[in-house]
Design a protein around this motif. Structure first.
Motif, PDB file in Angstrom:
ATOM      1  N   ASP A   1       0.850  -1.177   0.000  1.00  0.00           N
ATOM      2  CA  ASP A   1       0.000   0.000   0.000  1.00  0.00           C
ATOM      3  C   ASP A   1       0.887   1.228   0.000  1.00  0.00           C
ATOM      4  OD1 ASP A   1      -3.083   0.768   1.502  1.00  0.00           O
ATOM      5  OD2 ASP A   1      -1.567   2.253   0.947  1.00  0.00           O
TER       6      ASP A   1
ATOM      7  N   ARG B   1       0.228   4.369   0.419  1.00  0.00           N
ATOM      8  CA  ARG B   1      -0.006   5.343   1.493  1.00  0.00           C
ATOM      9  C   ARG B   1       0.711   4.912   2.767  1.00  0.00           C
ATOM     10  NH1 ARG B   1      -6.122   7.714   1.483  1.00  0.00           N
ATOM     11  NH2 ARG B   1      -5.504   9.572   0.341  1.00  0.00           N
TER      12      ARG B   1
ATOM     13  N   THR C   1       3.336   8.055  -1.981  1.00  0.00           N
ATOM     14  CA  THR C   1       2.495   8.810  -2.903  1.00  0.00           C
ATOM     15  C   THR C   1       3.073  10.195  -3.117  1.00  0.00           C
ATOM     16  OG1 THR C   1       1.110   9.500  -1.052  1.00  0.00           O
ATOM     17  CG2 THR C   1       0.403   7.568  -2.285  1.00  0.00           C
TER      18      THR C   1
ATOM     19  N   GLU D   1      -2.427  10.446  -5.786  1.00  0.00           N
ATOM     20  CA  GLU D   1      -3.378   9.829  -4.877  1.00  0.00           C
ATOM     21  C   GLU D   1      -4.616   9.338  -5.609  1.00  0.00           C
ATOM     22  OE1 GLU D   1      -4.317  11.964  -1.389  1.00  0.00           O
ATOM     23  OE2 GLU D   1      -2.241  12.204  -0.744  1.00  0.00           O
ATOM     24  N   ASP D   2      -5.033  10.042  -6.649  1.00  0.00           N
ATOM     25  CA  ASP D   2      -6.189   9.599  -7.416  1.00  0.00           C
ATOM     26  C   ASP D   2      -5.933   8.229  -8.032  1.00  0.00           C
ATOM     27  OD1 ASP D   2      -7.603  11.844  -6.810  1.00  0.00           O
ATOM     28  OD2 ASP D   2      -7.291  12.841  -8.738  1.00  0.00           O
TER      29      ASP D   2
ATOM     30  N   VAL E   1      -3.884   5.922  -7.007  1.00  0.00           N
ATOM     31  CA  VAL E   1      -3.841   4.922  -5.943  1.00  0.00           C
ATOM     32  C   VAL E   1      -5.247   4.521  -5.532  1.00  0.00           C
ATOM     33  CG1 VAL E   1      -3.187   4.519  -3.543  1.00  0.00           C
ATOM     34  CG2 VAL E   1      -1.581   5.640  -5.100  1.00  0.00           C
ATOM     35  N   GLU E   2      -6.103   5.502  -5.309  1.00  0.00           N
ATOM     36  CA  GLU E   2      -7.471   5.198  -4.889  1.00  0.00           C
ATOM     37  C   GLU E   2      -8.266   4.523  -5.997  1.00  0.00           C
ATOM     38  OE1 GLU E   2      -8.546   5.315  -1.842  1.00  0.00           O
ATOM     39  OE2 GLU E   2      -6.540   5.991  -1.303  1.00  0.00           O
TER      40      GLU E   2
ATOM     41  N   LYS F   1      -7.346   0.884  -6.103  1.00  0.00           N
ATOM     42  CA  LYS F   1      -7.940   0.129  -5.009  1.00  0.00           C
ATOM     43  C   LYS F   1      -9.417  -0.155  -5.257  1.00  0.00           C
ATOM     44  CE  LYS F   1      -4.914   1.721  -1.267  1.00  0.00           C
ATOM     45  NZ  LYS F   1      -4.860   2.497  -0.015  1.00  0.00           N
ATOM     46  N   ARG F   2     -10.081   0.750  -5.957  1.00  0.00           N
ATOM     47  CA  ARG F   2     -11.519   0.584  -6.179  1.00  0.00           C
ATOM     48  C   ARG F   2     -11.851  -0.195  -7.451  1.00  0.00           C
ATOM     49  NH1 ARG F   2     -11.842   6.157  -4.523  1.00  0.00           N
ATOM     50  NH2 ARG F   2     -12.250   6.810  -6.665  1.00  0.00           N
TER      51      ARG F   2
ATOM     52  N   ALA G   1      -3.181  -1.314  -4.124  1.00  0.00           N
ATOM     53  CA  ALA G   1      -2.365  -0.494  -5.010  1.00  0.00           C
ATOM     54  C   ALA G   1      -0.923  -0.933  -4.843  1.00  0.00           C
ATOM     55  CB  ALA G   1      -2.507   0.988  -4.665  1.00  0.00           C
TER      56      ALA G   1
END
Length: 472
Positions: free
Chosen positions: A6, A8, A13, A18-19, A21-22, A25-26, A42
């Motif tokens: 991860d 974070r 990051t 960050e976008d 990474v998120e 994850k989604r 991520a």
């Protein structure tokens, strides 16, 4: 590649990342995920590359130790390859291979055939290594069907092998973790022993070990029957199995047995071709064998475009053309077979390799191997082995038992994490660290790479001692 983690949690990051990474994850399913994190993880975010280096999302510059995934042979950010991609896409971005063709694919097939050993003279293009191996196996099945031998379909593979991720190619894999939770065509595959000299019985010479492997091969054919065995598939050097270099002469002896028993020899050069061992193809130049088929991918475009293929012996095609079934169809093809952009990139990549990179690889490879070998003075290191610009550091609990550190299966990942902090990306494989840098690496950069690897291993030894996992 690098250990999944991860971003974070590790503070890796950077602005604007960050976008990604998120979103990963989604929405993004990573390759080779664990059930507990599948579709929700991520991994190390890489922003750019240049030469032998990549830059992560925190702006840290790293030596690309695995060359992507054995593939960035001529290095990152080669403008001439990017220009070829653009020019070809603007001229012809795609054509259906079912009833049309393009010039780059014909030219590339001719160039590749010119480098292949023996009578390997025809090329079928795929999208990568797995589809290349799958194609070779399906061709073997078709070949034997047309020749009236529908029972001659079994495939011989070996422990430590890695041949792909499609259903049939993955069935050949000899690493237990690849198959622990996955199905395969087990009824079609017979596994032989790994040709790993490091794991040979204590006190056995390399020559005697080769004899054992060859005897096993002969005994397997005698037990099953040559009339049932269609192909042997083997990497000249087992790459993802830990850079396993077989004993001298072993591959030539296996090739002769295959020829004597009418078993097709498929040399899987997805990793070893296009310069990794200093030659366009290693089968003939490095190992003195002339297979019936060679599979390739990765370095054919230096990773700039997905492309792979199979080179097929003229003898096999001539036998099909002479058969009593001229209407028999090899019902196999891919939407992106002979892709014009991929083939154009591969042509330019081959120009660059032939111009200077192959010579450079042969010149620096002995230095690379010698410098890596110095790491054997570290107590955690059981063996350093390799060939060309392929190397593996295998860690063990102790050199007497060669215990592969069953108490801690994350030794490779631990070393990778330390090396990442120090400026090097490595390929962790449980208790091993694999190195296969871009072929353009210099002696000074090799020194940097080995120095970082030494420090990463040393820090890992300190960690293991503190945690009382390993006494050292």
């Amino acid at each position: 590649m690098a250990a999944a983690r991860d971003l974070r949690a590790t503070g890796m990051t950077g602005p604007g990342d960050e976008d990604a990474v998120e979103l990963a994850k989604r929405h993004l399913v990573q390759p080779w995920p664990f059930a507990g994190s599948v579709g929700a993880e991520a991994r190390a975010l890489i922003g750019e590359g240049d030469g032998i280096y990549i830059t992560d999302s925190a702006g840290k510059r790293l030596i690309d130790g695995p060359a992507g995934m054995w593939c960035i042979n001529i290095g990152h950010r080669r403008e001439e390859l990017a220009k070829v991609m653009y020019d070809q896409a603007m001229a012809l971005s795609y054509n259906t291979p079912w009833y049309t063709m393009n010039a780059p694919s014909a030219q590339l097939a001719m160039r590749i055939a010119g480098h292949a050993p023996g009578d390997l003279s025809h090329v079928f293009f795929t999208t990568g290594g797995s589809s290349a191996v799958e194609t070779a196996l399906r061709f073997m099945q078709f070949y034997n069907n047309v020749r009236g031998r529908p029972e001659k379909k079994l495939i011989l593979s070996r422990g430590s092998a890695y041949h792909g991720s499609t259903y049939l190619s993955a069935s050949l894999n000899g690493r237990p973790r690849d198959r622990d939770w996955m199905d395969g065509a087990d009824e079609l595959v017979v596994k032989l022993s790994s040709p790993d000299p490091f794991r040979r019985p204590k006190g056995m010479s390399l020559a005697a070990f080769a004899d054992v492997l060859v005897d096993e091969f002969r005994d397997t054919i005698a037990r099953i029957g040559t009339e049932r065995i269609g192909a042997f598939v083997g990497e000249p050097v087992q790459a993802s199995g830990g850079v396993v270099v077989p004993p001298d002469g072993y591959l030539k002896r296996i090739r002769e047995i295959c020829r004597d028993n009418d078993i097709l020899y498929v040399s899987d050069e997805v990793v070893t071709a296009f310069g990794r061992l200093g030659h366009v193809f290693a089968s003939g130049e490095a190992f003195g064998i002339d297979p019936d088929m060679i599979t390739f991918a990765k370095g054919v475009t230096s990773g700039y475009f997905p492309l792979g293929g199979v080179i097929i012996s003229e003898r096999l095609l001539e036998e099909l053309r002479r058969s009593n079934h001229p209407d028999a169809m090899f019902g196999h093809g891919l939407t992106y077979t002979s892709h014009p952009v991929g083939c154009a990139v591969a042509l330019k990549n081959l120009d660059i390799l032939e111009d200077s990179v192959l010579d450079h690889t042969r010149e620096v490879a002995p230095y690379f191997q010698a410098q890596l070998k110095t790491l054997e003075d570290l107590p955690l290191v059981g063996e350093v082995r390799g060939l060309g610009l392929m190397g593996c550091v295998e860690c063990v609990a102790d050199r007497e038992s060669k215990d592969p550190l069953q108490l801690d299966k994350n030794v490779g990942k631990r070393i990778d994490a330390h090396c990442h902090e120090l400026g090097l990306l490595v390929r962790p494989l449980i208790n091993m660290c694999v190195m296969s840098p871009p072929l353009i690496i210099s002696r000074e950069q090799i020194d940097d790479m080995v120095a970082i690897l030494r420090e990463g291993i040393s820090r890992t030894m300190d960690d293991l001692r503190k945690e009382k996992v390993w006494q050292g």
